[in-house]
Scaffold this motif. Sequence first.
Motif, short mmCIF file in Angstrom:
data_model
loop_
_atom_site.label_atom_id
_atom_site.label_comp_id
_atom_site.label_asym_id
_atom_site.label_seq_id
_atom_site.Cartn_x
_atom_site.Cartn_y
_atom_site.Cartn_z
N GLN A 114 7.54 23.10 5.40
CA GLN A 114 7.80 22.05 5.45
C GLN A 114 7.65 20.65 4.62
OE1 GLN A 114 3.39 22.36 6.91
NE2 GLN A 114 4.03 22.61 9.06
N VAL A 115 7.41 20.90 3.21
CA VAL A 115 7.31 20.06 2.03
C VAL A 115 9.34 19.88 1.55
CG1 VAL A 115 7.25 19.19 0.09
CG2 VAL A 115 5.38 20.35 1.06
N ALA A 117 21.13 12.03 -9.18
CA ALA A 117 20.39 11.70 -9.89
C ALA A 117 18.70 11.12 -9.53
CB ALA A 117 20.13 11.80 -11.31
N ASP A 118 19.13 9.97 -9.24
CA ASP A 118 17.79 9.26 -8.38
C ASP A 118 17.61 9.72 -7.07
OD1 ASP A 118 16.37 7.34 -9.96
OD2 ASP A 118 17.88 5.69 -8.96
N VAL A 119 18.76 10.07 -6.35
CA VAL A 119 17.93 10.01 -4.60
C VAL A 119 17.59 11.83 -4.80
CG1 VAL A 119 19.08 11.94 -3.12
CG2 VAL A 119 20.00 9.68 -3.40
N ILE A 120 17.61 12.66 -6.43
CA ILE A 120 16.92 13.53 -6.10
C ILE A 120 15.19 13.86 -6.80
CG2 ILE A 120 16.39 16.07 -7.54
CD1 ILE A 120 20.10 16.02 -7.01
N SER A 121 15.72 12.64 -8.36
CA SER A 121 13.97 11.99 -8.37
C SER A 121 13.11 11.75 -7.20
CB SER A 121 14.45 11.46 -9.69
OG SER A 121 12.83 11.16 -10.26
N GLY A 122 13.56 10.98 -6.24
CA GLY A 122 12.67 10.52 -5.19
C GLY A 122 12.54 11.06 -4.90
N LYS A 176 6.12 15.95 -4.63
CA LYS A 176 4.64 16.50 -5.00
C LYS A 176 3.32 15.71 -4.98
CE LYS A 176 5.60 15.28 -9.81
NZ LYS A 176 5.77 14.73 -11.24
N GLU A 177 3.51 14.61 -4.40
CA GLU A 177 2.93 13.99 -3.25
C GLU A 177 2.02 14.16 -2.35
OE1 GLU A 177 3.23 9.89 -1.21
OE2 GLU A 177 3.72 9.45 -3.10
N ILE A 178 3.71 15.19 -1.88
CA ILE A 178 2.93 16.11 -0.18
C ILE A 178 2.07 17.37 -1.06
CG2 ILE A 178 3.43 17.51 1.60
CD1 ILE A 178 5.86 14.98 1.61
N LEU A 179 2.85 17.95 -1.97
CA LEU A 179 1.60 18.52 -2.11
C LEU A 179 0.17 18.53 -2.96
CD1 LEU A 179 4.56 20.54 -4.35
CD2 LEU A 179 3.72 22.07 -2.56
N THR A 180 0.11 17.80 -3.42
CA THR A 180 -0.79 16.87 -3.94
C THR A 180 -2.27 16.94 -2.86
OG1 THR A 180 -0.14 16.05 -6.49
CG2 THR A 180 -2.35 15.70 -5.17
N LEU A 210 0.69 -1.36 -0.40
CA LEU A 210 0.45 -0.18 -0.02
C LEU A 210 0.90 1.26 -0.16
CD1 LEU A 210 -2.40 -1.25 3.04
CD2 LEU A 210 -2.63 -1.29 0.09
N ALA A 211 2.22 0.87 -0.33
CA ALA A 211 2.90 1.97 -0.42
C ALA A 211 2.93 3.56 -0.92
CB ALA A 211 4.60 1.70 -0.76
N SER A 212 3.00 4.83 -1.19
CA SER A 212 2.49 6.17 -1.87
C SER A 212 3.02 5.73 -3.46
CB SER A 212 3.03 6.88 -1.12
OG SER A 212 3.50 7.09 -0.95
N ARG A 213 4.24 5.36 -2.73
CA ARG A 213 5.24 5.23 -4.47
C ARG A 213 5.30 3.22 -5.37
NH1 ARG A 213 6.09 7.99 -6.77
NH2 ARG A 213 8.35 7.45 -7.24
#
Length: 258
Positions: free
Chosen positions: A226-227, A203-208, A214-218, A118-121
């Motif tokens: 805070q984000v 680059a992958d760390v930044i992408s994560g 984006k998920e938190i903002l949405t 059920l992970a958000s990602r």
Amino acid sequence: MNIRCLGCNSIYDSSSVFRRAATGEYMIMLTKSRCRFDINGLTMRVPQDAFIICDGRLPVVYSAEDSPLICDWICFDGEDEREFIDALELIFNRPVLFADTDFIGELMRNIASEYYSLASRRAKMLENLMRLLLVKAGDAMNRGGDKVQTSEPHYAMLIELREKIYRNPQMKWNVDTMAAYVSMSRSYFQHLYRETFGVSCIADVISGKIEKAKEILTETGCTISQVAAMCGYDNEEHFMRQFKKIVGVTPTRYRKQV
């Protein structure tokens, strides 16, 4: 790639027969016992530890062979990834014998675990894992015909690390920390990470981090500050600059757009 259904270490009795119509839906199977495939009138007896990808354009019948059928399998719709899949030059509708199936098996287990989580990602991780599975299968098939080597002792550890990176964007990930996690030298880790996932570790760390932002903002009303903190940024301005560079708009504008 939309996974329709899957099974990990599935066991079917010796009388089991499965029929799949030509629907265009792909099926991947890793056999853990002997079985039989009939594809477009061609009968193939498939040994244990074989890997087969059916492209969905031909009817398929598969069944157990003298004993229970044990296998890992995934059915998925790859229409939106047709160009990517075609570029891999995969061997379809024919079993391929790998010299070592440990990596493929571990990867399919990770896909099953993520599929039922059920992970958000979840969606992003499934996409990454499926693409990796197909890339590695394609690499192996193109390297050596019917008997090929797919195992790299560090691949399973890299997959585990990448999942942890995406699930914990607040952590202070750097090259030394990540290399130590998988017990590799800094230079070898960076080389293998890029070779495996097609992107640098940083680059992958930044992408994560950005995907989590984006998920938190949405989904929440958290402030930009805070984000930023929740995604591991000490500096709000740095977060905003990096977000805009990758997404194309500021965090505030992104929230308004969605």
